[in-house]
Structures are given as C-alpha cells and as structure tokens.
Scaffold this motif. Structure first.
Motif, PDB file in Angstrom:
ATOM      1  N   HIS A 167       0.828  -1.197   0.000  1.00 14.69           N
ATOM      2  CA  HIS A 167       0.000   0.000   0.000  1.00 14.69           C
ATOM      3  C   HIS A 167       0.870   1.258   0.000  1.00 14.69           C
ATOM      4  CE1 HIS A 167      -2.995  -2.941   1.009  1.00 14.69           C
ATOM      5  NE2 HIS A 167      -2.547  -3.102   2.239  1.00 14.69           N
ATOM      6  N   PHE A 180      -4.310   2.111   4.130  1.00 19.79           N
ATOM      7  CA  PHE A 180      -5.365   1.267   3.564  1.00 19.79           C
ATOM      8  C   PHE A 180      -5.589   0.083   4.487  1.00 19.79           C
ATOM      9  CE2 PHE A 180      -7.082  -2.037   0.781  1.00 19.79           C
ATOM     10  CZ  PHE A 180      -8.031  -1.339   0.056  1.00 19.79           C
ATOM     11  N   THR A 222      -1.643   9.366   3.929  1.00 21.50           N
ATOM     12  CA  THR A 222      -3.070   9.044   3.866  1.00 21.50           C
ATOM     13  C   THR A 222      -3.643   9.277   2.471  1.00 21.50           C
ATOM     14  OG1 THR A 222      -3.647  11.266   4.634  1.00 21.50           O
ATOM     15  CG2 THR A 222      -3.437   9.538   6.310  1.00 21.50           C
ATOM     16  N   SER A 223      -3.074  10.220   1.735  1.00 21.01           N
ATOM     17  CA  SER A 223      -3.520  10.515   0.378  1.00 21.01           C
ATOM     18  C   SER A 223      -2.497  11.451  -0.249  1.00 21.01           C
ATOM     19  CB  SER A 223      -4.911  11.162   0.388  1.00 21.01           C
ATOM     20  OG  SER A 223      -4.877  12.392   1.087  1.00 21.01           O
ATOM     21  N   ARG A 274      -6.282   8.741  -3.448  1.00 17.21           N
ATOM     22  CA  ARG A 274      -6.506   8.168  -2.127  1.00 17.21           C
ATOM     23  C   ARG A 274      -5.830   6.806  -1.923  1.00 17.21           C
ATOM     24  NH1 ARG A 274      -6.140   6.104   1.628  1.00 17.21           N
ATOM     25  NH2 ARG A 274      -7.518   5.725   3.401  1.00 17.21           N
ATOM     26  N   VAL A 275      -5.777   5.983  -2.973  1.00 17.27           N
ATOM     27  CA  VAL A 275      -5.254   4.611  -2.842  1.00 17.27           C
ATOM     28  C   VAL A 275      -4.388   4.289  -4.052  1.00 17.27           C
ATOM     29  CG1 VAL A 275      -5.897   2.151  -2.883  1.00 17.27           C
ATOM     30  CG2 VAL A 275      -7.181   3.753  -1.433  1.00 17.27           C
ATOM     31  N   TRP A 276      -3.252   3.674  -3.795  1.00 17.80           N
ATOM     32  CA  TRP A 276      -2.452   3.031  -4.846  1.00 17.80           C
ATOM     33  C   TRP A 276      -1.947   1.727  -4.252  1.00 17.80           C
ATOM     34  CZ3 TRP A 276      -0.079   6.013  -9.288  1.00 17.80           C
ATOM     35  CH2 TRP A 276       0.565   5.147 -10.189  1.00 17.80           C
ATOM     36  N   ASN A 277      -2.595   0.636  -4.616  1.00 19.60           N
ATOM     37  CA  ASN A 277      -2.218  -0.674  -4.107  1.00 19.60           C
ATOM     38  C   ASN A 277      -1.499  -1.469  -5.183  1.00 19.60           C
ATOM     39  OD1 ASN A 277      -3.368  -0.147  -1.643  1.00 19.60           O
ATOM     40  ND2 ASN A 277      -5.238  -1.309  -2.017  1.00 19.60           N
ATOM     41  N   TRP A 302      -7.269   4.441  -6.610  1.00 18.39           N
ATOM     42  CA  TRP A 302      -8.545   5.065  -6.270  1.00 18.39           C
ATOM     43  C   TRP A 302      -8.344   6.578  -6.220  1.00 18.39           C
ATOM     44  CZ3 TRP A 302     -11.116   2.161  -1.550  1.00 18.39           C
ATOM     45  CH2 TRP A 302     -11.169   0.786  -1.817  1.00 18.39           C
TER      46      TRP A 302
END
Length: 232
Positions: A22, A26, A35-36, A41-44, A117
């Motif tokens: 992550h 996450f 956190t962002s 918001r998300v990069w997995n 995301w």
C-alpha cells in the motif's frame, strides 16, 4: 518537490492468495504521513495468486482504476458487466451511488495489478464500468492518457474527477519530459525498470510524489514501464 518512497517502506499485508503493498494508508495499514496525495486516495500494488481473487464487495463514491501489469483480471458487477483485462490494459469503475463487484484472477498464473482510487468531484450518480486495450507500442517514448476526467482527453476511459492516469514505456537511456502544473499532485510508479527523475532515482514499484513543478524529465536507466497519476 520530488519525494521517492521506496518499495520496502510501503505498508503491506500477505493473505496467501493476495500479497498487497500500500502506497497510502489502507485497511489495517495506517501512516498519518501517507493518507492521500491530493485527490489520489489509494495506490495498491497487488499480487494475486492463480484461481483466486476479490469476492463480491461494495463501493461507493470512488473512481477505481485497475492497471494490469502481468496476467489478467476478470471483472463482474451488479450492473451486469463482465470483462477480462489483460497485461498493459486498463479498466475503470465509477462507483457512484453504489455498486458491488468482484475481481478474480481466473488464469493459471499469477496476476499483478496496480489498483488506483481517486476521489470523485461529486458524490452519487449512476455507477459505470469500462475497459480498453492500450498496446504498449503506442506509448513508447511518450506518455499516453489511459483514463481522464479532464477536457481534451476524449480517447481515454472517462473518470469523474479532475485527474488523468497515464502510461509510458521508455527504452534504456531515453528520456521523456512531462509538462505539469505546480499546484497539482502527481504520483509516479515504475511498473518495471529503474529511472532517474531530475536528480533522484526510483526503482521498480517505488512511488514518486511530485508537486510544485511545472515540468520534470524522466530518464530510463533500464527499459521501463511507467504509470503516472496527475490529480488535483
């Protein structure tokens, strides 16, 4: 500002069938400094074992972009969509007011994906899904927009946020320059290879957070495959 976030510093969770790393907080991983990045918001970075995957689960109010690095992922959702996205290709799901979906690796080999995301500009709306191939030869030596919510990107998959997701392949020794806007938040990950970005070096699967620049140059130290998000 250019900050390289080495792969070994990312959050991680190994569930057997899923080995997840992550770039941002996450699930059970929380880092208040990560956190962002703007609206990103998300990069997995997910490695999914053969014949396994994410069972049906819900989302709402999020733009979810899946970039397949190796293998293939099969999508099904509550809207009746079904599709298989192969390595080098992209799928986008606008969760809108709510959707349930599954993502399975139905292949006989491991699948590796980036799941990205981005927060939408507005909440609600009907959910949507789409996918398309982006042959890697089309983005050799340049960035190609894969998904976008910005004007002028009509050939890209649509997302409901003022951001674009881009891909590039660069041969060793070659360079590309990206024209940026200083108040934007950019995040770059080499899916493969190693690069020099201005005076810093990033290896495969490292993250590079960029802001405050109007342009930057990336030089490939090895043949490299890049994914870049340019977000508000």
């Amino acid at each position: 500002m250019i900050e390289v976030r080495k792969f070994h510093t990312l959050g991680s969770a190994n569930h057997g069938w899923l080995d997840a790393h992550h770039h941002f907080s996450f699930a059970g991983y929380h880092d208040p400094a990560r956190t962002s990045w703007g609206n990103l918001r998300v990069w997995n970075d997910d490695t999914i074992a053969a014949k396994s995957g994410f069972p049906p689960h819900p989302h709402n109010d999020m733009e979810i972009i899946t970039y397949v690095r190796e293998g293939a992922i099969t999508h099904r959702d509550s809207m009746g969509n079904e599709g298989r996205t192969e390595a080098g290709d992209v799928q986008v799901m606008s969760a809108g007011k709510g959707v349930t979906h599954s993502e399975y690796n139905l292949e006989d080999k491991t699948t590796r994906i980036f799941q990205i995301w981005i927060i939408p500009d507005q909440r609600g709306g009907a959910p949507a899904w789409g996918a398309r191939p982006f042959p890697k030869d089309d983005r050799t030596g340049r960035f190609v927009t894969l998904a976008s919510g910005l004007p002028g990107d009509d050939d890209a998959l649509p997302i409901r946020t003022g951001a674009r997701v881009l891909g590039a392949t660069i041969l060793a020794g070659e360079s590309v320059t990206y024209e940026a806007t200083p108040d934007r938040h950019l995040y770059l990950v080499p899916a493969a290879g190693s690069i020099r970005i201005e005076d810093q070096t990033a290896e495969a699967r490292d993250g590079v957070a960029i802001t405050g620049l109007d342009r930057f140059t990336i030089t490939a130290l090895d043949d490299s495959e890049l994914v870049l998000v340019d977000a508000a």
